[in-house]
Structure formats: structure tokens, C-alpha cells
Design a protein around this motif. Structure first.
Motif, PDB file in Angstrom:
ATOM      1  N   CYS A  28      48.471   4.983  66.452  1.00 43.12           N
ATOM      2  CA  CYS A  28      48.077   6.087  67.333  1.00 43.12           C
ATOM      3  C   CYS A  28      46.963   6.920  66.707  1.00 43.12           C
ATOM      4  N   SER A 129      44.405   9.406  74.980  1.00 40.08           N
ATOM      5  CA  SER A 129      44.723  10.640  74.255  1.00 40.08           C
ATOM      6  C   SER A 129      46.091  11.238  74.567  1.00 40.08           C
ATOM      7  N   PRO A 130      46.479  11.415  75.849  1.00 37.11           N
ATOM      8  CA  PRO A 130      47.785  12.036  76.096  1.00 37.11           C
ATOM      9  C   PRO A 130      48.965  11.166  75.679  1.00 37.11           C
ATOM     10  N   SER A 133      50.178  12.127  71.824  1.00 38.13           N
ATOM     11  CA  SER A 133      51.105  13.248  71.638  1.00 38.13           C
ATOM     12  C   SER A 133      52.464  12.942  72.244  1.00 38.13           C
ATOM     13  N   ILE A 136      54.338  10.620  69.878  1.00 36.09           N
ATOM     14  CA  ILE A 136      54.829  11.360  68.715  1.00 36.09           C
ATOM     15  C   ILE A 136      56.125  12.087  69.064  1.00 36.09           C
ATOM     16  N   GLN A 137      56.146  12.721  70.236  1.00 31.87           N
ATOM     17  CA  GLN A 137      57.361  13.411  70.671  1.00 31.87           C
ATOM     18  C   GLN A 137      58.504  12.430  70.878  1.00 31.87           C
ATOM     19  N   ARG A 145      58.682  15.413  63.222  1.00 34.50           N
ATOM     20  CA  ARG A 145      57.744  15.601  64.329  1.00 34.50           C
ATOM     21  C   ARG A 145      56.633  16.563  63.915  1.00 34.50           C
ATOM     22  N   PHE A 149      52.650  15.630  63.911  1.00 39.55           N
ATOM     23  CA  PHE A 149      51.614  16.402  64.603  1.00 39.55           C
ATOM     24  C   PHE A 149      50.609  16.983  63.607  1.00 39.55           C
ATOM     25  N   PHE A 152      48.187  14.298  62.907  1.00 37.59           N
ATOM     26  CA  PHE A 152      47.284  14.140  64.056  1.00 37.59           C
ATOM     27  C   PHE A 152      46.206  15.228  64.036  1.00 37.59           C
ATOM     28  N   GLY A 414      54.150  20.650  78.520  1.00 39.24           N
ATOM     29  CA  GLY A 414      53.290  19.474  78.619  1.00 39.24           C
ATOM     30  C   GLY A 414      52.132  19.691  79.579  1.00 39.24           C
ATOM     31  N   GLY A 417      49.634  22.221  78.008  1.00 38.12           N
ATOM     32  CA  GLY A 417      48.781  21.629  76.982  1.00 38.12           C
ATOM     33  C   GLY A 417      47.704  20.739  77.576  1.00 38.12           C
ATOM     34  N   GLN A 421      43.549  21.236  77.356  1.00 42.58           N
ATOM     35  CA  GLN A 421      42.596  20.219  76.902  1.00 42.58           C
ATOM     36  C   GLN A 421      41.549  19.919  77.962  1.00 42.58           C
TER      37      GLN A 421
END
Length: 496
Positions: A28, A129-130, A133, A136-137, A145, A149, A152, A414, A417, A421
Motif C-alpha cells: 500500500c 488512494s482511499p 487508508s 490500514i483501518q 494502527r 498511519f 503512511f 470517513g 476525510g 482531500q
């Protein structure tokens, strides 16, 4: 881990971590590095593209603005698509498209070909890109976590820092005529390796299945895209479209934006998911923080655009020399970002105010340096003020994101965020268009140094507007805190 084992990963116990999570994170991070690198690495290639393809000024702006705009518009729908159809699947589709679009960019035989390929690259970046994240979650819990992040965030900073330098090295090695093509071709081996590892290591998404097109709000995407495009066109095409009639597109943009807002409200009332949750903008810290970062990205991303053109076309620096000159900004930003992340809880929004003031002073110092040290020595004089601006930038982006999202309800985090972006990318596109219009309008009349000054003044104006928003947030926050304290004293006072 085989694909079958990966597909079964969600059926483990809820608290049992994926044994391949750190390897998957590496995939990732490399993919994220590649998509973000293409924001900064292309800047130093612009003069080579201009001479190699005989590219008009407007197409040079679209090479950057088109990528940013397409990237931003597809972030939120791509996030929903990944949640519904599977993050690994959308990640892989985006990676395939990004790799193919990179090959098409490198093989471009005309500026139109290159612009269209960059738009496809932007869409692909918005798909990838989305998912990063979200994965990762999905893969990490608790302190792990936070570490993931953090890594990242480091990759984001590094990609910005090394972009101009790496682009300069590639062009230096391959030559100014064809070296710009390798700025895009470098993505091919990285993309292929990422694809092979992604199929093997990334986990599937629990509960993935079909998704209705309505959930992705295609009408909202089209309306917002048309509104931003109508705003960009008169500025990007300012040299190609004579007369003032082109500026009639600005009120057209405002009308389209109003229609977009009405459509989003209608979607929310009917129970469908809008592209942007307008209820978020009832939270003062969120809407002010979103406006701040949109204005700031309009100011700071355009700096790289005009700086590389001035250094290479105006002062005849090589791409490598130009990359080295701009690197202090990126390095300063990367250094200060870590400091800002640790200080934001202590100082709050005033920290962002300090950062924005440093950026504005640094940019003004850069313009001053160009006049005080004319000629090829200007690059050396620009180093210190650009470093100051970079250090200020590191105190803006990450702390602002933390503060902007701090009062957002968790179920909407979510969406909040993603909207933030999107604002960053739209701001980048608008800033490049506005600064580019001023810069190219001045070059023919007054030369490169004066054009650079005027371009920087527009960037400083955007940063100054962001600073005004930050100060307004500080003042409003202190007034609210004062009212809360007064109310608390009134409640605590004994009744007579």
C-alpha cells in the motif's frame, strides 16, 4: 499467502490480526508513494515537455491541474466502491489503470495525448488512494494502527520531498529532450511489482458485493466537475482565448455549484448517499478548516509550478539544478510535519496561524531574493526563504487535518476525510490555473523574473486568505470558550 488464504482472512476471529498485514502495508505504501510522487515529480519535467512536444502554456497547466482535479473528484466515489465491491479489487483496478496511463504519458506524441493520459492517471490515483487508508483501518488495531498511519504520513512527506530531485536526476540521465518520458516510465516497474504483490497479500473486504450506481452519486460528480472545470477554463485558456467573454464562465461555474448543492441536499433527503455530506459544514471547525486547506493548497502547490518554469526557462537551470533548488521547501515541510503533529494538541489552531505566517513570509522573501540576486545566482538566494516556507507548511497540513476532523462525529469521519482531500485537490487545480494565468500573461511583456514575482504574489494572496480563515477560527473558538466559561460560572453560582 495464497489468494485463497487471503480471501479467507476476514473469517478469522475478529481480534486475530492478519499475519501478512505489515507486508500488505508495504504494498500500500509503495502504491501511495507512486501516485503522490506524480504530483511533484512532473513539475521539473514541464520545460522539457514544453520543448519536446511544443506544448502551449494552457496544456502545461492541464498536465498538472487535470491530474489534481480528476484525482480529487474520484476520491469519495472510489472509497465507497472499495467498501462495497472489495478494497483489494478496486486497488488492483486502479493500479492497472495507473500503470497503463503512465505508459501512455511516456509515449505521448502530442500535448493533447499527454493531457488525456494525465486525466486517466488522476482517475486511477483517485481509485487507489482511499483504499490505502481503508485497508490500514481494516488490517490494524489499536497502537499498530497508529504506527501504520504514521508510516503512511511519512511516505506522503517523502514523496513530496524527493519528487523534484528524482525528476531532475531522471531528466539529467536521459537527456532534456526525452528525459521527461522517464518521469512517467519509472512507474511501470513499480506498478507491475505492486500488482503482483497486491494480488497475493492484500485481504478481501468482508461483506463485499454488488453496488448500485446511485450510491456513487455520478450526478454529483458530474456537477461538481463541471463547476470546477467552468471556473478553471477562462484562467487556463487566458492566452489562447482572446477577449473577456471567457470570464462569463465564472458565473456559469457559480450556477453549477448552486445546482450541485441542491442536488446533494435532495440526495440526503431521499436517503441516498451524496457525494459530499453537507451536514458536516454545520460544524464550525470543519467548514473553516476545509476552506483553509482549499485556499492553502491553491497557494502552495502552484509554487512548484512557477518556480521550475522560472528556474529552467528563465535562468536556464538544468532539471536537476531546479529540483535541488526547490528541495528545501519539501525537506522543511517533512521535518516540521512531525513536530506539528506532536504540538497540535497543545497549541491548537494558533499553531496553524504561525505556520501560514511563515509560509507567507518565506514566499515574500523568495520574491525579494530574486530581485536582490538577479541572474543565475537567484537559485542560491531562494534556498533560505523556501526552507522557511517549507517549515511553515509542515505546521499547516497535518495539524489542520487533525483540528478540522476533531469535532466530526465518528460515523461521519470517513466522509469528512474524503471531502477534505477532495478540497485539497480542487484547490491545487484552481491555484495552478490562477497563478499560471498571471505568470504566462506577464512573461511575454516583462520577462521571467517579473512574471515569477507576479505568480508568487497570487500564491501569497491564497496563503494570506487561508491565514485570515485561520485567525477567524481562533477568534471564534476563543469567543465560544468564553461563553462556555460564563455559562459554567452562572450554573455554579448559588441561587439567591
Amino acid at each position: 499467502m495464497t489468494r485463497q488464504e487471503s480471501a479467507q482472512a476476514p473469517h478469522r476471529g475478529q481480534d486475530e490480526p492478519d499475519p501478512n498485514r505489515w507486508k500488505a502495508l508495504g504494498v500500500c505504501l509503495v502504491a501511495g508513494f507512486m501516485t503522490l510522487l506524480d504530483v511533484s515529480i512532473v513539475n521539473v519535467a514541464l520545460p522539457s515537455i514544453r520543448s519536446g512536444l511544443e506544448t502551449p502554456e494552457s496544456d502545461l497547466q492541464w498536465v498538472l491541474s487535470g491530474y489534481a482535479l480528476a484525482f480529487g473528484l474520484f476520491l469519495i466515489p472510489a472509497g465507497r466502491l472499495g467498501d462495497a465491491r472489495g478494497r483489494r479489487s478496486v486497488f488492483i483496478v486502479g493500479l492497472v489503470l495507473f500503470t497503463l496511463a503512465s505508459a501512455s504519458c511516456g509515449a505521448a506524441q502530442s500535448s493533447t495525448w499527454l493531457v488525456i493520459s494525465r486525466l486517466a492517471q488522476g482517475v486511477a490515483g483517485g481509485l487507489v488512494s482511499p483504499q490505502i487508508s481503508a485497508l490500514i483501518q481494516q488490517m490494524f488495531r489499536g497502537r499498530e494502527r497508529g504506527r501504520a498511519f504514521g508510516l503512511f504520513g511519512t511516505v506522503v512527506g517523502i514523496s513530496t520531498a524527493v519528487g523534484p530531485l528524482l525528476g531532475g536526476l531522471l531528466i539529467q540521465a536521459a537527456g532534456p529532450e526525452e528525459g521527461w518520458r522517464w518521469v512517467f516510465y519509472v512507474n511501470l516497474p513499480i506498478g507491475i511489482v505492486c500488482l503482483l504483490l497486491a494480488r497475493r497479500l492484500l485481504p478481501d473486504t468482508p461483506g463485499a458485493g454488488p453496488v448500485r450506481l446511485r450510491r456513487l452519486d455520478p450526478v454529483g460528480v458530474l456537477l461538481l466537475g463541471a463547476a470546477v472545470l467552468a471556473l478553471l477554463l477562462p484562467f487556463v485558456q487566458s492566452q489562447q482565448w482572446p477577449g473577456n467573454g471567457k470570464y462569463l464562465l465564472v458565473p456559469v461555474s457559480a450556477v453549477l455549484l448552486a445546482v450541485f448543492v441542491r442536488w446533494e441536499r435532495r440526495c440526503a433527503r431521499s436517503g441516498n448517499e451524496p457525494l459530499i455530506d453537507l451536514e458536516l459544514f454545520r460544524v464550525r471547525s470543519y467548514w473553516l478548516g476545509s476552506l483553509l486547506i482549499l485556499l492553502y493548497f491553491a497557494g502552495f502547490t502552484s509554487i512548484f509550478f512557477v518556480s521550475t518554469l522560472y528556474l529552467q526557462s528563465g535562468l536556464h537551470y538544468t532539471a536537476l539544478q531546479a529540483g535541488l533548488t526547490i528541495t528545501p521547501f519539501a525537506l522543511g515541510s517533512g521535518i516540521a510535519a512531525g513536530i506539528g503533529g506532536r504540538l497540535v494538541d497543545r497549541f491548537g489552531r494558533p499553531l496553524v496561524v504561525v505556520g501560514l505566517a511563515m509560509v507567507a513570509i518565506g514566499l515574500a522573501g523568495t520574491a525579494f531574493a530574486v530581485h536582490q540576486v538577479p541572474g543565475r545566482g537567484a537559485g542560491w538566494a531562494m534556498l533560505a526563504p523556501l526552507l522557511l516556507a517549507g517549515l511553515g507548511s509542515g505546521l499547516v497540513i497535518a495539524p489542520n487535518q487533525t483540528l478540522t476532523l476533531s469535532e466530526v462525529p465518528v460515523p461521519r469521519a470517513g466522509s469528512a476525510g474524503g471531502t477534505l482531500q477532495t478540497g485539497q485537490r480542487v484547490g491545487s487545480a484552481v491555484g495552478i490555473a490562477a497563478v499560471g494565468a498571471v505568470f504566462f500573461g506577464q512573461v511575454a511583456q516583462d520577462g521571467w523574473a517579473t512574471a515569477y514575482d507576479h505568480g508568487l504574489l497570487v500564491s501569497i494572496a491564497f496563503v494570506g486568505a487561508a491565514l485570515a480563515v485561520a485567525v477567524a477560527d481562533v477568534v471564534a473558538g476563543r469567543r465560544a470558550a468564553s461563553r462556555d466559561r460564563a455559562a459554567a460560572r452562572d450554573e455554579a453560582a448559588p441561587r439567591r
